[in-house]
Design an enzyme around this catalytic site. Structure first.
Site, short mmCIF file in Angstrom:
data_model
loop_
_atom_site.label_atom_id
_atom_site.label_comp_id
_atom_site.label_asym_id
_atom_site.label_seq_id
_atom_site.Cartn_x
_atom_site.Cartn_y
_atom_site.Cartn_z
N CYS A 11 0.85 -1.19 0.00
CA CYS A 11 0.00 0.00 0.00
C CYS A 11 0.88 1.24 0.00
O CYS A 11 1.89 1.31 0.72
CB CYS A 11 -0.89 0.00 1.24
SG CYS A 11 -1.98 1.44 1.37
N HIS A 44 -9.07 -3.51 -2.33
CA HIS A 44 -8.12 -2.70 -1.59
C HIS A 44 -8.51 -1.22 -1.60
O HIS A 44 -8.52 -0.56 -0.55
CB HIS A 44 -6.72 -2.89 -2.21
CG HIS A 44 -5.62 -2.15 -1.52
ND1 HIS A 44 -4.60 -2.79 -0.86
CD2 HIS A 44 -5.36 -0.81 -1.42
CE1 HIS A 44 -3.77 -1.87 -0.36
NE2 HIS A 44 -4.20 -0.67 -0.71
N GLU A 45 -8.85 -0.71 -2.78
CA GLU A 45 -9.18 0.72 -2.88
C GLU A 45 -10.52 1.03 -2.23
O GLU A 45 -10.68 2.07 -1.58
CB GLU A 45 -9.17 1.17 -4.34
CG GLU A 45 -7.83 1.01 -5.04
CD GLU A 45 -6.66 1.62 -4.26
OE1 GLU A 45 -6.86 2.64 -3.58
OE2 GLU A 45 -5.56 1.07 -4.35
#
Length: 214
Positions: free
Chosen positions: A126, A168-169
């Site tokens: 990340c 994830h986003e």
């Protein structure tokens, strides 16, 4: 770069961010903006400002470099994210991870739900947690709903690595970091990842570091 006041209207915050050219600053873990659910986008930015903001997200994502970036990562608590993945990986990695090229696209007010029960576990990093990666088990296939930057509805099924990117986003927009879902025994520096665990799957890492895969 000056940090906009959190009490300012979102449009004013974004205007302040865009006052300087070049990539935006990426917030690191520990900043409260990464831990708060973001506001649904409901026209807080007019079309011209939204377009400029999206372009700034794209530039910042490319500069990092990364394959996705959410608005909270640049300090803006709005449910907007961008993704793009040219997938420049060897064929063995592409097949093992289901990593296919993804064009640039904007996700507005996205949400996802698993499709089926299959899960896949891979090292994940990340931009807001620089220098480290950890194994995260995620649904292998998800249905993503929301809209694009023009207000057109999005209702699409993602598989493999693209499914991981959109999860994830979207998690960022809910105040969730990948570390919240990670197998912490797998946490490794980027250098150690390259030197020891660069295989297409984390099977060897799981055996050596003592964690289970789904």
């Amino acid at each position: 770069m000056a940090v906009p006041s959190e009490r300012a209207p979102l449009a004013e915050q974004v205007e302040q961010l865009l006052a300087e050219e070049g990539p935006l600053a990426v917030m690191a873990a520990g900043d409260p903006v990464l831990r708060r659910p973001s506001e649904p986008f409901e026209g807080q930015l007019d079309p011209a400002l939204l377009s400029r903001f999206v372009e700034a997200l794209r530039i910042t994502m490319h500069a990092a470099p990364g394959v996705g970036l959410a608005a909270p990562q640049v300090g803006v608590p709005l449910r907007i994210a961008v993704i793009e993945d040219p997938a420049p990986v060897p064929e063995e990695v592409r097949v093992a991870r289901g990593r296919e090229p993804q064009p640039f696209r904007v996700l507005v007010n996205p949400s996802y739900e698993p499709v089926g029960t299959a899960r896949a576990a891979f090292f994940e990093g990340c931009l807001s947690v620089p220098g480290y990666q950890a194994v995260v088990a995620r649904p292998a296939e998800v249905r993503l709903t929301g809209a694009d930057e023009h207000g057109r509805a999005v209702d699409e099924v993602f598989r493999g690595w693209p499914a991981r990117i959109v999860q994830h986003e979207t998690d960022h927009l809910d105040g969730t970091l990948y570390l919240d879902r990670a197998e912490l025994r797998s946490l490794t520096s980027n250098q150690a990842l390259v030197e020891r665990w660069a295989q297409p799957t984390p099977v060897r890492a799981a055996q050596a570091l003592g964690f289970e895969l789904p």
